[in-house]
Design a protein around this motif. Structure first.
Motif, PDB file in Angstrom:
ATOM      1  N   ASN A  93       0.836  -1.212   0.000  1.00  0.00           N
ATOM      2  CA  ASN A  93       0.000   0.000   0.000  1.00  0.00           C
ATOM      3  C   ASN A  93       0.867   1.257   0.000  1.00  0.00           C
ATOM      4  O   ASN A  93       0.615   2.195  -0.735  1.00  0.00           O
ATOM      5  CB  ASN A  93      -0.895   0.033   1.245  1.00  0.00           C
ATOM      6  CG  ASN A  93      -2.261  -0.561   0.955  1.00  0.00           C
ATOM      7  OD1 ASN A  93      -2.669  -0.627  -0.216  1.00  0.00           O
ATOM      8  ND2 ASN A  93      -2.939  -0.990   1.988  1.00  0.00           N
ATOM      9  N   HIS A 109      -8.581  14.490  -4.054  1.00  0.00           N
ATOM     10  CA  HIS A 109      -9.548  15.529  -3.700  1.00  0.00           C
ATOM     11  C   HIS A 109      -9.354  16.774  -4.591  1.00  0.00           C
ATOM     12  O   HIS A 109     -10.329  17.363  -5.064  1.00  0.00           O
ATOM     13  CB  HIS A 109      -9.390  15.883  -2.219  1.00  0.00           C
ATOM     14  CG  HIS A 109     -10.219  17.051  -1.778  1.00  0.00           C
ATOM     15  ND1 HIS A 109     -11.562  17.166  -2.081  1.00  0.00           N
ATOM     16  CD2 HIS A 109      -9.897  18.162  -1.073  1.00  0.00           C
ATOM     17  CE1 HIS A 109     -12.012  18.305  -1.569  1.00  0.00           C
ATOM     18  NE2 HIS A 109     -11.031  18.923  -0.966  1.00  0.00           N
ATOM     19  N   PHE A 110      -8.099  17.125  -4.816  1.00  0.00           N
ATOM     20  CA  PHE A 110      -7.819  18.271  -5.690  1.00  0.00           C
ATOM     21  C   PHE A 110      -8.407  18.026  -7.082  1.00  0.00           C
ATOM     22  O   PHE A 110      -9.076  18.889  -7.668  1.00  0.00           O
ATOM     23  CB  PHE A 110      -6.300  18.493  -5.787  1.00  0.00           C
ATOM     24  CG  PHE A 110      -5.918  19.612  -6.709  1.00  0.00           C
ATOM     25  CD1 PHE A 110      -6.012  20.932  -6.290  1.00  0.00           C
ATOM     26  CD2 PHE A 110      -5.497  19.359  -8.004  1.00  0.00           C
ATOM     27  CE1 PHE A 110      -5.683  21.986  -7.146  1.00  0.00           C
ATOM     28  CE2 PHE A 110      -5.166  20.393  -8.869  1.00  0.00           C
ATOM     29  CZ  PHE A 110      -5.259  21.706  -8.440  1.00  0.00           C
ATOM     30  N   ILE A 111      -8.193  16.820  -7.597  1.00  0.00           N
ATOM     31  CA  ILE A 111      -8.708  16.446  -8.917  1.00  0.00           C
ATOM     32  C   ILE A 111     -10.236  16.452  -8.930  1.00  0.00           C
ATOM     33  O   ILE A 111     -10.862  16.876  -9.891  1.00  0.00           O
ATOM     34  CB  ILE A 111      -8.122  15.063  -9.319  1.00  0.00           C
ATOM     35  CG1 ILE A 111      -6.746  15.301  -9.937  1.00  0.00           C
ATOM     36  CG2 ILE A 111      -9.026  14.303 -10.261  1.00  0.00           C
ATOM     37  CD1 ILE A 111      -6.044  14.069 -10.390  1.00  0.00           C
ATOM     38  N   PHE A 118      -1.826  11.007  -1.493  1.00  0.00           N
ATOM     39  CA  PHE A 118      -2.669  10.413  -2.530  1.00  0.00           C
ATOM     40  C   PHE A 118      -4.110  10.933  -2.421  1.00  0.00           C
ATOM     41  O   PHE A 118      -4.700  11.385  -3.406  1.00  0.00           O
ATOM     42  CB  PHE A 118      -2.638   8.885  -2.396  1.00  0.00           C
ATOM     43  CG  PHE A 118      -3.547   8.181  -3.354  1.00  0.00           C
ATOM     44  CD1 PHE A 118      -3.257   8.141  -4.714  1.00  0.00           C
ATOM     45  CD2 PHE A 118      -4.703   7.557  -2.911  1.00  0.00           C
ATOM     46  CE1 PHE A 118      -4.096   7.489  -5.609  1.00  0.00           C
ATOM     47  CE2 PHE A 118      -5.548   6.907  -3.801  1.00  0.00           C
ATOM     48  CZ  PHE A 118      -5.246   6.868  -5.151  1.00  0.00           C
ATOM     49  N   GLU A 146       3.729   5.825  -5.482  1.00  0.00           N
ATOM     50  CA  GLU A 146       3.837   5.836  -6.949  1.00  0.00           C
ATOM     51  C   GLU A 146       2.621   6.470  -7.601  1.00  0.00           C
ATOM     52  O   GLU A 146       2.741   7.210  -8.582  1.00  0.00           O
ATOM     53  CB  GLU A 146       4.048   4.404  -7.464  1.00  0.00           C
ATOM     54  CG  GLU A 146       5.421   3.886  -7.141  1.00  0.00           C
ATOM     55  CD  GLU A 146       5.633   2.456  -7.624  1.00  0.00           C
ATOM     56  OE1 GLU A 146       5.199   2.110  -8.737  1.00  0.00           O
ATOM     57  OE2 GLU A 146       6.250   1.677  -6.861  1.00  0.00           O
ATOM     58  N   ALA A 147       1.445   6.181  -7.052  1.00  0.00           N
ATOM     59  CA  ALA A 147       0.216   6.762  -7.638  1.00  0.00           C
ATOM     60  C   ALA A 147       0.218   8.284  -7.452  1.00  0.00           C
ATOM     61  O   ALA A 147      -0.172   9.026  -8.364  1.00  0.00           O
ATOM     62  CB  ALA A 147      -1.017   6.144  -6.991  1.00  0.00           C
ATOM     63  N   ASP A 190       3.880   1.659  -1.086  1.00  0.00           N
ATOM     64  CA  ASP A 190       4.475   1.847  -2.417  1.00  0.00           C
ATOM     65  C   ASP A 190       3.437   2.350  -3.418  1.00  0.00           C
ATOM     66  O   ASP A 190       3.722   3.219  -4.242  1.00  0.00           O
ATOM     67  CB  ASP A 190       5.061   0.520  -2.939  1.00  0.00           C
ATOM     68  CG  ASP A 190       6.382   0.222  -2.274  1.00  0.00           C
ATOM     69  OD1 ASP A 190       6.856   1.077  -1.504  1.00  0.00           O
ATOM     70  OD2 ASP A 190       6.923  -0.869  -2.516  1.00  0.00           O
ATOM     71  N   PHE A 191       2.244   1.777  -3.322  1.00  0.00           N
ATOM     72  CA  PHE A 191       1.201   2.213  -4.252  1.00  0.00           C
ATOM     73  C   PHE A 191       0.899   3.696  -4.062  1.00  0.00           C
ATOM     74  O   PHE A 191       0.856   4.460  -5.026  1.00  0.00           O
ATOM     75  CB  PHE A 191      -0.091   1.403  -4.070  1.00  0.00           C
ATOM     76  CG  PHE A 191      -1.251   2.046  -4.773  1.00  0.00           C
ATOM     77  CD1 PHE A 191      -1.367   1.982  -6.162  1.00  0.00           C
ATOM     78  CD2 PHE A 191      -2.197   2.790  -4.065  1.00  0.00           C
ATOM     79  CE1 PHE A 191      -2.407   2.637  -6.829  1.00  0.00           C
ATOM     80  CE2 PHE A 191      -3.232   3.442  -4.721  1.00  0.00           C
ATOM     81  CZ  PHE A 191      -3.334   3.360  -6.106  1.00  0.00           C
ATOM     82  N   LEU A 247       2.486   9.745  -9.945  1.00  0.00           N
ATOM     83  CA  LEU A 247       1.855   9.667 -11.269  1.00  0.00           C
ATOM     84  C   LEU A 247       0.866  10.822 -11.460  1.00  0.00           C
ATOM     85  O   LEU A 247       0.874  11.526 -12.479  1.00  0.00           O
ATOM     86  CB  LEU A 247       1.112   8.326 -11.346  1.00  0.00           C
ATOM     87  CG  LEU A 247       0.671   7.790 -12.686  1.00  0.00           C
ATOM     88  CD1 LEU A 247       1.881   7.430 -13.519  1.00  0.00           C
ATOM     89  CD2 LEU A 247      -0.184   6.523 -12.472  1.00  0.00           C
ATOM     90  N   ILE A 248       0.034  11.041 -10.464  1.00  0.00           N
ATOM     91  CA  ILE A 248      -0.992  12.094 -10.556  1.00  0.00           C
ATOM     92  C   ILE A 248      -0.317  13.470 -10.567  1.00  0.00           C
ATOM     93  O   ILE A 248      -0.651  14.333 -11.377  1.00  0.00           O
ATOM     94  CB  ILE A 248      -2.010  11.996  -9.386  1.00  0.00           C
ATOM     95  CG1 ILE A 248      -2.799  10.688  -9.480  1.00  0.00           C
ATOM     96  CG2 ILE A 248      -2.962  13.190  -9.396  1.00  0.00           C
ATOM     97  CD1 ILE A 248      -3.687  10.393  -8.280  1.00  0.00           C
ATOM     98  N   ARG A 277      -5.164  13.635  -0.880  1.00  0.00           N
ATOM     99  CA  ARG A 277      -5.224  15.091  -1.109  1.00  0.00           C
ATOM    100  C   ARG A 277      -5.229  15.379  -2.615  1.00  0.00           C
ATOM    101  O   ARG A 277      -5.945  16.272  -3.098  1.00  0.00           O
ATOM    102  CB  ARG A 277      -4.036  15.789  -0.426  1.00  0.00           C
ATOM    103  CG  ARG A 277      -4.059  17.324  -0.510  1.00  0.00           C
ATOM    104  CD  ARG A 277      -5.259  17.879   0.227  1.00  0.00           C
ATOM    105  NE  ARG A 277      -5.361  19.338   0.135  1.00  0.00           N
ATOM    106  CZ  ARG A 277      -5.903  19.990  -0.876  1.00  0.00           C
ATOM    107  NH1 ARG A 277      -6.390  19.324  -1.921  1.00  0.00           N
ATOM    108  NH2 ARG A 277      -5.989  21.315  -0.872  1.00  0.00           N
TER     109      ARG A 277
END
Lengths: 193, 145
Positions: free
Chosen positions: B7, B56-58, B51, B13-14, B9-10, B17-18, B53
């Motif tokens: 988790n 939520h921004f998106i 991640f 990395e996620a 690591d995910f 990516l975002i 935050r």
């Protein structure tokens, strides 16, 4: 549990969908849509209070309020008729002279038609997270400049028409520290929109 | 690898990516919002908070606009019943580049992309729906734990 690689692929796919949305929200379109939404919320509140809306400056059925601060009477707006009181106008992105002589442009302004007195102002803040206190400070500055402090005639008006209370509309979460400012200056926040 | 590490690591990395996907303007906007929460940099947040935050921004930047346009259409129905005869087809505004935007057309384009469904699908696929809701209902200003 789903493998990390698979989950990252889901995020990637989602970002590809968002790529198609980017042009739709570019050039401040998302902020302007948010302002429209807040404007019509206020219109709806006033209608529910028994005020009758009257569209102004509509040409060929097109209702086009200002997107940038400008002379409020040179674009579409909504006026309200009420046989029990004076008519008043609700403007979006109008520009008004403040107490100091400096021009200001609160996002939404409610103004008496005849006297030109500003009855209330409403700000729209399209943000995520928690709304920064500086926006509350800025709002209080507007209240002072536009002479909509919570006393005298304004206080009387707000007693019989609560919709006249100034308000910050925001997509963010209201700042937990803003409560005392809100009580002192008699405005409210509608958050997480 | 343990579930916690997987988790961790995910989220890392996620988030990366975002964040890399965001435009310069969007990153600046995010930074400005974080400043208001006493966070100087997104990296100050733990990978999990970072991640959520970013999600939520998106959500506010790209997803909610569909909801606002739909609500405008509903509000206009109430207004029209008061003899003002105003419909979403009649609304136009100029964007920051002075281009005319018809709200009706914007609604149609948003309907094609279905942003709300895409967002909900992502949360469901990642099995983070409840975690995101918990994040949204909690204080969003916590730093790295």
């Amino acid at each position: 549990m789903i493998a990390k690689r698979q989950r990252l692929q889901y995020v990637n796919n989602f970002l590809k969908v968002l790529g198609g949305l980017r042009p739709l929200v570019a050039s401040s379109r998302d902020e302007l849509v948010f302002e429209f939404f807040c404007y019509f919320r206020k219109v709806d509140e006033l209608i529910k209070r028994g005020k009758t809306p009257l569209l102004k400056n509509v040409h060929n059925r097109i209702f086009a309020p200002h997107s940038k601060p400008s002379n409020p009477l040179s674009a579409s707006y909504i006026s309200f008729k009420d046989v029990r009181g004076a008519p008043f106008d609700l403007f979006l992105n109008g520009q008004f002279e403040g107490r100091s002589g400096v021009d200001h442009s609160p996002d939404i302004v409610l103004r008496e038609t005849k006297s030109g007195k500003i009855l209330s102002i409403y700000e729209c803040k399209k943000h995520s997270g928690t709304l920064d206190l500086r926006y509350y400070r800025e709002f209080i500055g507007y209240l002072q400049e536009m002479k909509v402090q919570p006393w005298g005639r304004n206080k009387t008006f707000r007693n019989f028409l609560p919709e006249l209370r100034p308000c910050i509309y925001t997509s963010a979460k209201a700042n937990p520290s803003s409560g005392l400012m809100r009580d002192q200056y008699d405005f409210y926040t509608i958050d997480r929109l | 690898m343990s579930i916690e590490n997987e988790n961790f690591d995910f989220f890392k990395e996620a988030s990366s990516l975002i964040y890399r996907w965001l435009s310069e303007e969007e990153r600046n906007q995010l930074l400005m919002e974080l400043y208001g929460e006493n966070v100087r940099n997104i990296a100050e947040l733990s990978p999990q908070l970072r991640f959520f935050r970013l999600l939520h921004f998106i959500e506010v930047r790209f997803i909610r606009v569909g909801k606002w346009v739909s609500r405008i259409a509903e509000l206009l129905e109430n207004i029209s019943s008061e003899n003002s005869d105003l419909f979403i087809e009649d609304l136009i505004f100029k964007d920051a580049n002075d281009e005319d935007v018809r709200l009706f057309e914007l609604r149609e384009e948003l309907r094609e992309v279905k942003p709300q469904s895409a967002f909900e699908d992502l949360l469901r696929q990642l099995e983070f729906k409840e975690d995101y809701e918990r994040y949204m209902s909690s204080s969003q200003v916590r730093r790295r734990e």
